[in-house]
Design a protein around this motif. Sequence first.
Motif, PDB file in Angstrom:
ATOM      1  N   LYS A  69      52.794 -14.704  14.293  1.00  0.00           N
ATOM      2  CA  LYS A  69      53.531 -14.602  12.763  1.00  0.00           C
ATOM      3  C   LYS A  69      52.511 -15.061  11.885  1.00  0.00           C
ATOM      4  CE  LYS A  69      58.204 -14.626  14.396  1.00  0.00           C
ATOM      5  NZ  LYS A  69      58.095 -14.318  15.615  1.00  0.00           N
ATOM      6  N   GLY A  70      51.520 -15.918  12.404  1.00  0.00           N
ATOM      7  CA  GLY A  70      50.352 -16.548  11.343  1.00  0.00           C
ATOM      8  C   GLY A  70      49.303 -17.538  12.240  1.00  0.00           C
ATOM      9  N   ALA A  71      48.664 -18.036  11.500  1.00  0.00           N
ATOM     10  CA  ALA A  71      47.728 -18.815  11.861  1.00  0.00           C
ATOM     11  C   ALA A  71      48.243 -20.086  12.802  1.00  0.00           C
ATOM     12  CB  ALA A  71      46.577 -19.314  10.843  1.00  0.00           C
ATOM     13  N   PHE A 168      42.251 -14.179   9.188  1.00  0.00           N
ATOM     14  CA  PHE A 168      42.439 -13.194  10.015  1.00  0.00           C
ATOM     15  C   PHE A 168      43.848 -12.596   9.637  1.00  0.00           C
ATOM     16  CE2 PHE A 168      39.529 -15.381  12.778  1.00  0.00           C
ATOM     17  CZ  PHE A 168      38.634 -14.318  12.909  1.00  0.00           C
ATOM     18  N   GLU A 169      44.111 -11.310  10.032  1.00  0.00           N
ATOM     19  CA  GLU A 169      45.309 -10.517   9.121  1.00  0.00           C
ATOM     20  C   GLU A 169      46.415 -10.378  10.542  1.00  0.00           C
ATOM     21  OE1 GLU A 169      47.103  -6.305   7.293  1.00  0.00           O
ATOM     22  OE2 GLU A 169      44.574  -6.723   7.488  1.00  0.00           O
ATOM     23  N   TRP A 170      46.940 -11.752  10.511  1.00  0.00           N
ATOM     24  CA  TRP A 170      47.820 -11.648  11.909  1.00  0.00           C
ATOM     25  C   TRP A 170      49.113 -11.002  11.536  1.00  0.00           C
ATOM     26  CZ3 TRP A 170      45.260 -13.587  15.559  1.00  0.00           C
ATOM     27  CH2 TRP A 170      44.552 -14.395  15.626  1.00  0.00           C
ATOM     28  N   GLY A 171      49.567 -10.236  12.583  1.00  0.00           N
ATOM     29  CA  GLY A 171      50.569  -9.449  12.478  1.00  0.00           C
ATOM     30  C   GLY A 171      50.021  -7.988  12.788  1.00  0.00           C
ATOM     31  N   SER A 172      48.835  -7.590  12.662  1.00  0.00           N
ATOM     32  CA  SER A 172      48.278  -6.374  12.723  1.00  0.00           C
ATOM     33  C   SER A 172      47.264  -6.218  13.813  1.00  0.00           C
ATOM     34  CB  SER A 172      47.516  -5.932  11.305  1.00  0.00           C
ATOM     35  OG  SER A 172      46.410  -6.634  11.043  1.00  0.00           O
ATOM     36  N   GLU A 173      46.998  -7.548  14.563  1.00  0.00           N
ATOM     37  CA  GLU A 173      46.134  -7.628  15.700  1.00  0.00           C
ATOM     38  C   GLU A 173      46.635  -6.694  16.956  1.00  0.00           C
ATOM     39  OE1 GLU A 173      49.096 -10.645  16.644  1.00  0.00           O
ATOM     40  OE2 GLU A 173      48.172  -9.937  14.786  1.00  0.00           O
ATOM     41  N   TRP A 174      47.792  -6.207  16.877  1.00  0.00           N
ATOM     42  CA  TRP A 174      48.327  -5.449  18.059  1.00  0.00           C
ATOM     43  C   TRP A 174      47.344  -4.243  18.114  1.00  0.00           C
ATOM     44  CZ3 TRP A 174      49.852  -0.390  17.510  1.00  0.00           C
ATOM     45  CH2 TRP A 174      50.414  -0.290  16.244  1.00  0.00           C
TER      46      TRP A 174
END
Length: 421
Positions: A69-71, A168-174
Amino acid sequence: MNPVQNEPLWEPITRDAGPAYSRPLLGSELLTDQFHRYHDGFACPIIAATLELGIHDPRLRSWLYTPAKGAKEVREWAQEVVVVLDEPMEPDAFVGQTVERRLPYVLSNGREQLIRVYLFERVGDAEGAYSLFLHGPHCIMDARPTLDLFWFMFHSMSESNPAPLESFEWGSEWKNLPVGPVVATGGPRPDWEGQGIPAIQKIGSLLANPVPTLSIVPQRTEVGIVGRSCRVRKTFDEQQSAQILKHTKAAGCTVTHLFEAAQMIAIVARNPELRVPPSDAHVTYPLGFMSLAKFRVPPYDTRSQVVSSMAALPITSRYEEIPQPSQVDKEALTALMRKLKAQYDDYLKNPHFPHLTAALMRLAPPYEPVNPNPYATAITNIGVIDNMIPTTWRQDNDASKEPVFTITSMSVGHRLTSLIP
């Protein structure tokens, strides 16, 4: 029909914690996970993922990844991943102690965690000498992916200005989760009927041989303390190593062929009395390991594809082809090495080679352990470590700067829970 056609990709799935992504375990991921489930029962997620039974098959597990959900969440996760030990330890003792522990770890919030990093000072070594260990499951940590994980850690440790987590764009790392072995190696090959099916049939006949392989039989036929290993270390000095490599290369072989041939000779020596006619006896390694790393194609030919990625195919020799103890000399050993090499070459020249293990897992999922000899062994040769990971790390990879740290040794350990000696 080609069984690896239309390999499953990551797909969205809903869980209580929110949106998640899942795909079945594929190829050697499934093989290694099921092997450990038979004998130990631990879960094997990809770094921050988990495994869940029944998503795609009621008896097999699938990867399940919930995006960060975030850093802040990532930082909290990382703080529990890395453990700094207060007391110095001896590396081999640490490995033996750690592999007795079953995975997964459980975090303070109740979530499971598979990968853990340990840092500790080494006993009796020079001041400033530390050990950095990764502990995790084999369905992630083949030799090459493990070294890639170390590479990422060492790279970050030697950076002067690492990127902050907030960038970093967390949530799209998948989207960076590893694909399966078929997609990663360029997709299904043509002519499955002409070249794929015969290879699968040959492998099946070797694995289904009604005569069990000869093996080294352990003194005890039951596991006393599950997970406890007996570590025997033999080190060749530089001159001895050079001579071994020189003669092995001169024979057109590798150290893998040498080790496998030598163990076959040892197995024959330990089985002076056969229970079957010599013409039926054999030594077979059910799992001859070969990395698929060099078969990957862009954009999957990067270090970030951290997941089990290997072919595990049988290697065999008839008893009558293996020299007896009284007949062992350089020529006999070389002849056996070349016979084993020919089998590897036969696998490798098949255009479907990168997909054979994946196909076997699709055609005959390993729901139950099938091994006519529970003591059948396997040889693992990681390769030349120096070719996979630098031993000297300078700040920002700047050759003009002094080393930030150097790597002096490496220790490897497996949690063994079966009867394999």
